[in-house]
Design an enzyme around this catalytic site. Structure first.
Site, PDB file in Angstrom:
ATOM      1  N   ASP A 264       0.861  -1.183   0.000  1.00 37.16           N
ATOM      2  CA  ASP A 264       0.000   0.000   0.000  1.00 37.16           C
ATOM      3  C   ASP A 264       0.899   1.235   0.000  1.00 37.16           C
ATOM      4  O   ASP A 264       1.604   1.502   0.974  1.00 37.16           O
ATOM      5  CB  ASP A 264      -0.889  -0.037   1.251  1.00 37.16           C
ATOM      6  CG  ASP A 264      -1.915   1.099   1.285  1.00 37.16           C
ATOM      7  OD1 ASP A 264      -1.736   2.088   0.551  1.00 37.16           O
ATOM      8  OD2 ASP A 264      -2.883   0.988   2.066  1.00 37.16           O
ATOM      9  N   HIS A 265       0.826   1.995  -1.099  1.00 43.44           N
ATOM     10  CA  HIS A 265       1.741   3.131  -1.248  1.00 43.44           C
ATOM     11  C   HIS A 265       1.401   4.290  -0.312  1.00 43.44           C
ATOM     12  O   HIS A 265       2.178   5.244  -0.191  1.00 43.44           O
ATOM     13  CB  HIS A 265       1.732   3.624  -2.692  1.00 43.44           C
ATOM     14  CG  HIS A 265       3.074   4.091  -3.164  1.00 43.44           C
ATOM     15  ND1 HIS A 265       4.090   4.444  -2.307  1.00 43.44           N
ATOM     16  CD2 HIS A 265       3.572   4.282  -4.416  1.00 43.44           C
ATOM     17  CE1 HIS A 265       5.146   4.827  -3.003  1.00 43.44           C
ATOM     18  NE2 HIS A 265       4.870   4.737  -4.279  1.00 43.44           N
TER      19      HIS A 265
END
Length: 451
Positions: free
Chosen positions: A421-422
């Site tokens: 998850d950026h």
């Protein structure tokens, strides 16, 4: 007196369940804790035990129907009740308390509850198995089988497999006797039935267009209801894909040293009872690497406006089953040794294949591993389970030419695919985590340097 049993809360906030199969019918006598039905939630198949002893008066739902928690499920004519009302309670009787599904009500009589009779009051008679095999699949089992009195024993995946093939387990039980029916038994019976079915070219040596088999519109397609685990998985993947910005990075690793280590461990008599494989080493490497990159062991709490960082590792291991993909958890995996992780992975796989994974074992999780290598796949783009910030896909181990100490040699190679998850993890942190895992697999001794 008529007593109703409503669908209980199956745990983990689940609000509904689908009735997979009824194991009793109206008019059946049931004992306390006897299994009434199998219901499928979004996470697992659960057997519902009877909280009463009495006679089934009505079923309020059909197999395949989805009902809400708290809705009437089944009604009983309770034993010991008469038309004038319930009998006076003794001082020793306690007020009924809710019970956990799977544990059943507190037993009041000694002895093991008998499995439900297939035909109450039927008299056993010799069974002609040749007649049973020749009977059509849609024929009533009770019309053909008088000797099979008890419900055949099998696991939920086997019953589902037999249902898909249109085979009644009563017919198989007449062949194999009073033992647990396996998937192999179902397949063997299906092959015998297929061998007995006349082929079209056996009926006529000169087939004409009028006698040729032509599929109808309904036969050209198969429509499968979206239910249970498949429905839940689809919703979770869509939610994840459109909520968390996914980034995937890949790294090909020389795992020759790891495979040599595993070979040595397999030859160690002290470890002969444990099956230590590459997945266990990957799991250990992940636990160690998460200690250095905590962002991959966190979740994004949108409502609170916070990043929740976990100081433990509940490691999810993706498992493909007949009901779809499930991800049971190894709780506090960071505290386990390599042998402990190997045993935990083996146990999870066996329980998942038997269809016995409980909802509690599927809840939560801080990081997941998907072993796509068992399908011969090298790499992929795994989708994050909701609430997690990282998932690692482990590819197949292949011998291929690779540069080693300045020369080309045949080495054992594996590709790792990390999705994260950026919002929580930037590219540098994701690459650092993947490199830590790769370093341990390339040189297992490096695990001694991590903490």
């Amino acid at each position: 007196m008529i007593a109703e049993f409503r669908l209980p809360d199956l745990g983990e906030g689940l609000t509904e369940a689908e009735v997979v199969t009824w194991l009793v019918a109206p008019g059946d006598a049931v004992s306390l804790n006897q299994t009434l039905a199998e219901v499928e939630t979004a996470k697992a198949i659960v057997e519902l035990p009877s909280p009463y002893e009495g006679t089934v008066s009505a079923l309020h739902a059909e197999a395949g129907q989805t009902i809400a928690v708290g809705a009437p499920l089944i009604a009983f004519d309770v034993v010991g009740e008469d038309e004038d009302g319930p009998a006076p309670a003794s001082d020793s009787e306690e007020k009924a308390q809710p019970n956990l599904v799977g544990y059943g009500a507190a037993p009041t009589t000694a002895g093991r509850p008998a499995r439900r009779a297939r035909r109450i009051g039927a008299t056993p008679a010799p069974v002609d198995t040749a007649v049973l095999e020749a009977a059509p699949h849609d024929a009533s089992p009770s019309a053909a089988v008088d000797a099979v009195i008890e419900r055949p024993r099998s696991t939920p995946p086997v019953r589902a497999h037999a249902k898909r093939l249109g085979i009644d387990l009563v017919l198989i039980a007449a062949d194999v006797g009073d033992r647990v029916i396996t998937r192999r038994d179902v397949d063997a019976y299906a092959e015998r039935i297929a061998a007995r079915t006349p082929r079209a070219d056996d009926l006529s040596s000169t087939p004409t267009p009028s006698t040729a088999s032509v599929l109808t519109d309904a036969e050209r397609e198969t429509r499968i209801p979206i239910r249970g685990v498949r429905k839940h998985t689809a919703a979770a993947m869509v939610q994840s894909a459109f909520t968390a910005p996914h980034v995937t990075v890949f790294h090909t690793v020389d795992v020759t040293a790891t495979m040599d280590l595993l070979s040595t461990l397999r030859d160690d008599r002290a470890l002969s009872a444990h099956r230590i494989g590459p997945l266990a080493v990957v799991a250990k490497a992940v636990c160690l690497a998460l200690g250095r990159t905590p962002g991959l062991n966190s979740r994004w709490d949108e409502a609170a406006g916070e990043i929740v960082q976990h100081n433990y590792v509940d490691l999810g291991i993706a498992a493909a089953t007949d009901r779809g993909l499930i991800v049971p958890m190894i709780r506090d995996a960071e505290q386990l040794t390599l042998v402990g992780l190997a045993d935990a992975v083996k146990s999870l796989a066996e329980v998942a294949r038997a269809g016995k994974t409980s909802p509690a074992e599927l809840a939560g999780g801080t990081f997941s591993i998907s072993n796509i290598g068992v399908f011969g796949v090298d790499a992929g783009t795994p989708i994050l389970p909701p609430g997690q910030s990282g998932i690692l896909a482990v590819g197949a181990v292949r011998r291929q030419p690779w540069e080693h100490h300045g020369e080309i040699a045949l080495r054992q190679m594996m590709t790792l695919s990390l999705s994260f998850d950026h919002r929580l993890v930037d590219g540098a942190e994701g690459a650092s985590f993947l490199k830590d895992v790769a370093d341990i697999l390339e040189e297992p001794g490096r695990a001694m340097l991590l903490r």
